[in-house]
Design an enzyme around this catalytic site. Structure first.
Site, PDB file in Angstrom:
ATOM      1  N   HIS A   1      59.891  61.566  72.922  1.00  0.00           N
ATOM      2  CA  HIS A   1      59.929  62.474  71.774  1.00  0.00           C
ATOM      3  C   HIS A   1      59.672  63.907  72.224  1.00  0.00           C
ATOM      4  O   HIS A   1      58.738  64.180  72.990  1.00  0.00           O
ATOM      5  CB  HIS A   1      58.894  62.041  70.731  1.00  0.00           C
ATOM      6  CG  HIS A   1      59.333  60.842  69.948  1.00  0.00           C
ATOM      7  ND1 HIS A   1      58.472  59.871  69.492  1.00  0.00           N
ATOM      8  CD2 HIS A   1      60.583  60.469  69.542  1.00  0.00           C
ATOM      9  CE1 HIS A   1      59.168  58.952  68.829  1.00  0.00           C
ATOM     10  NE2 HIS A   1      60.441  59.280  68.845  1.00  0.00           N
TER      11      HIS A   1
ATOM     12  N   GLU B   1      56.248  65.792  72.061  1.00  0.00           N
ATOM     13  CA  GLU B   1      55.130  65.051  72.641  1.00  0.00           C
ATOM     14  C   GLU B   1      55.100  65.271  74.163  1.00  0.00           C
ATOM     15  O   GLU B   1      54.709  64.394  74.931  1.00  0.00           O
ATOM     16  CB  GLU B   1      55.279  63.564  72.285  1.00  0.00           C
ATOM     17  CG  GLU B   1      55.292  63.358  70.761  1.00  0.00           C
ATOM     18  CD  GLU B   1      55.595  61.936  70.320  1.00  0.00           C
ATOM     19  OE1 GLU B   1      55.709  61.041  71.172  1.00  0.00           O
ATOM     20  OE2 GLU B   1      55.726  61.735  69.097  1.00  0.00           O
TER      21      GLU B   1
ATOM     22  N   GLU C   1      49.702  55.827  72.143  1.00  0.00           N
ATOM     23  CA  GLU C   1      49.661  57.102  71.400  1.00  0.00           C
ATOM     24  C   GLU C   1      48.456  57.905  71.875  1.00  0.00           C
ATOM     25  O   GLU C   1      47.324  57.649  71.473  1.00  0.00           O
ATOM     26  CB  GLU C   1      49.576  56.834  69.889  1.00  0.00           C
ATOM     27  CG  GLU C   1      50.782  56.083  69.321  1.00  0.00           C
ATOM     28  CD  GLU C   1      52.005  56.990  69.081  1.00  0.00           C
ATOM     29  OE1 GLU C   1      51.916  58.206  69.358  1.00  0.00           O
ATOM     30  OE2 GLU C   1      53.032  56.458  68.624  1.00  0.00           O
TER      31      GLU C   1
HETATM   32 ZN   LIG Z   1      56.482  59.526  69.774  1.00  0.00          ZN
END
Ligand SMILES: [Zn+2]
Length: 395
Positions: free
Chosen positions: A161, A164, A365
C-alpha cells in the site's frame, strides 16, 4: 574490497585473517571455485574498504599496524609486494573494516533512494542476491533481496500500500543491521545472526508498489499520462495521504484469487485511491510479480508488512495450518501485537497464500495512528518489529 590472491591463500585463511564467516566469504564470490583459488585471482571481501597509504620516514609495518589498528597479517594479505622493503613514498593498501552505518534512515523512501541503497548494500555485502522480479505500471523494477543458506524459506514484503511506506524503511533497516551483524559477528538482541544465516533463507521485497510510494513521497509524476490519470482518480486533489493503490487506482492487496469476486462485488467499481480490486484478479503487474515469486520460490511462510493497528492477521477460511497459531503467538509475545484470526476480508496476498499452499501467512499491521504514519515513529516501530524478524529463527 577486492583482494588479490597470493601464494598459499585459501578462503579458510582469508576468513580468519579478515574475521569474516567462511560461508559469507564463499557466497560473496559465486563465480570462484572455493577449493581452487588461483594466484592473481581477485576475490571480494564483504564489509571492507581499502585505503591507500604512503610510507613515511620511520614507518615500519608494526607502526602502521598499531596506528590503524590493523593486524600485520591482514596488511600483508592486501599487499602483493614485499612490505618489509618499505621505501618512503611507496603506496601500500590498508584493508579497513567499515564500521560506520552503511545506510541512514532519516526520511521516507522513494523508489530511487531504495534502488541506490540496495545497490550500495549488494556492493558492500556481496553475499546477498539482488534481482528484479517484475516491473510496476510505470516500469520501475520491483526488487527482491535473498540472503541466507537455510532450509526454512521465509518471505517478507512491504509497501503493498502506497501510504504505508514506513514498512519499506523497517525492512531495509533490518536488512542493514542483519548484514552488519553478520559481518562483524555481533549478535542482535542476543540472537547469533550466523545461526540465522545458516538456518533461514530470507526473501525480502521491500517495495511492492514503487509508483504508489513515489506518489505519496514525491508528489505527482512527471509523465503527463500518469499525472492526468492520478488527478482524475483523486478528484483533482494533490493530497494523496489516503492513496493505497498502484498508479492506476487498483488496490494491490485486493487482487488475489481468493474469493476475489466477493470483494469485487461489494467494493469500488472503478479506479480509486483505495479499495478497488481491479477489473479481474491479478490484472496488475505488481500483483502478478508477487504471485510469480511465491510460485517460483515455494516459501514456507510469508509476512506482508502494512500499517497500522499493532495487530497480526493470521487465518483465512480455516485453511491455515496448526503451526500458524504457534508462530503468531511468538510474534505476539515479542512485539506486543494482538493476533487476529479471522476478519471479513478476501483477495489479500496472505489470504491467497494460505488458501493455495496451506502454509502460515501473515498480515502484520505495524504501528498505530493515521496513515501515512509520521516518520518520527520509525524507531519505535522498528524496535517492535525487530522481534518478529528475529523469531523467524526460533519458531
Ligand atoms: Zn495496508
Amino acid at each position: 574490497m577486492n583482494l588479490v590472491i597470493q601464494p598459499g591463500m585459501t578462503y579458510y585463511r582469508i576468513s580468519n585473517l579478515f574475521n569474516i564467516p567462511l560461508q559469507q566469504l564463499i557466497n560473496a564470490n559465486p563465480y570462484t571455485d572455493p577449493n581452487m583459488l588461483r594466484i592473481g585471482q581477485v576475490v571480494n571481501i564483504p564489509h571492507y574498504d581499502v585505503q591507500e597509504y604512503q610510507i613515511q620516514q620511520g614507518d615500519t609495518l608494526w607502526i602502521i599496524s598499531q596506528r590503524f589498528q590493523i593486524p600485520i597479517e591482514r596488511i600483508l594479505a592486501a599487499n602483493p609486494v614485499d612490505p618489509y622493503q618499505l621505501r618512503v613514498g611507496d603506496g601500500i593498501l590498508l584493508p579497513i573494516r567499515i564500521d560506520e552505518a552503511v545506510l541512514s534512515f532519516d526520511q521516507p523512501y522513494t523508489f530511487s533512494k531504495l534502488e541506490e541503497d540496495l545497490f550500495l548494500l549488494v556492493n558492500t555485502f556481496p553475499f546477498i542476491t539482488l534481482r528484479e522480479i517484475g516491473r510496476s505500471v510505470m516500469n520501475k523494477p520491483i526488487y527482491e533481496v535473498s540472503i541466507g543458506e537455510g532450509d526454512k524459506h521465509v518471505h517478507i514484503n512491504g509497501s503493498f500500500h502506497a501510504n504505508e511506506s514506513i514498512t519499506t524503511s523497517v525492512i531495509m533497516r533490518f536488512l542493514h543491521d542483519y548484514l552488519v551483524s553478520l559481518s562483524s559477528n555481533e549478535p542482535i538482541r542476543g540472537v547469533d545472526m550466523n545461526t540465522f544465516y545458516n538456518e533461514v533463507t530470507l526473501s525480502l521485497v521491500p517495495m511492492v508498489n514503487p509508483d504508489g510510494v513515489d506518489l505519496l513521497n514525491e508528489g505527482l509524476p512527471e509523465e503527463e499520462e500518469f499525472r492526468d490519470l492520478v488527478l482524475t482518480i483523486n478528484n483533482q486533489s494533490t493530497n494523496f495521504n489516503n492513496w493505497k493503490a498502484n498508479i492506476r487506482g487498483v488496490d494491490l492487496n485486493n487482487q488475489y484469487p481468493a474469493n476475489w469476486e466477493i470483494e469485487s462485488n461489494r467494493k469500488r467499481q472503478q479506479p480509486a485511491p483505495r479499495d478497488y480490486p481491479g477489473p479481474s484478479p491479478l490484472s496488475e503487474p505488481e500483483a502478478i510479480a508477487m504471485a510469480n515469486l511465491v510460485e517460483e520460490k515455494d516459501f514456507d511462510r510469508v509476512l506482508a508488512f502494512h500499517t497500522q493497528g499493532e495487530v497480526i492477521y493470521w487465518g483465512y477460511e480455516g485453511l491455515e495450518p496448526p503451526e500458524a497459531q504457534t508462530i503468531v503467538e511468538e510474534y505476539s509475545r515479542v512485539s506486543g501485537y494482538v493476533p487476529i484470526r479471522y476478519v471479513d476480508s478476501h483477495a489479500g496476498f496472505k489470504d491467497w497464500f494460505i488458501q493455495e499452499y496451506r502454509r502460515p501467512g501473515y498480515t502484520v499491521e505495524l504501528g498505530r495512528g493515521t496513515n501515512p504514519l509520521p516518520f518520527s515513529q520509525f524507531n519505535e516501530i522498528y524496535e517492535e518489529s525487530l522481534g518478529i524478524f528475529l523469531s523467524n529463527l526460533t519458531v
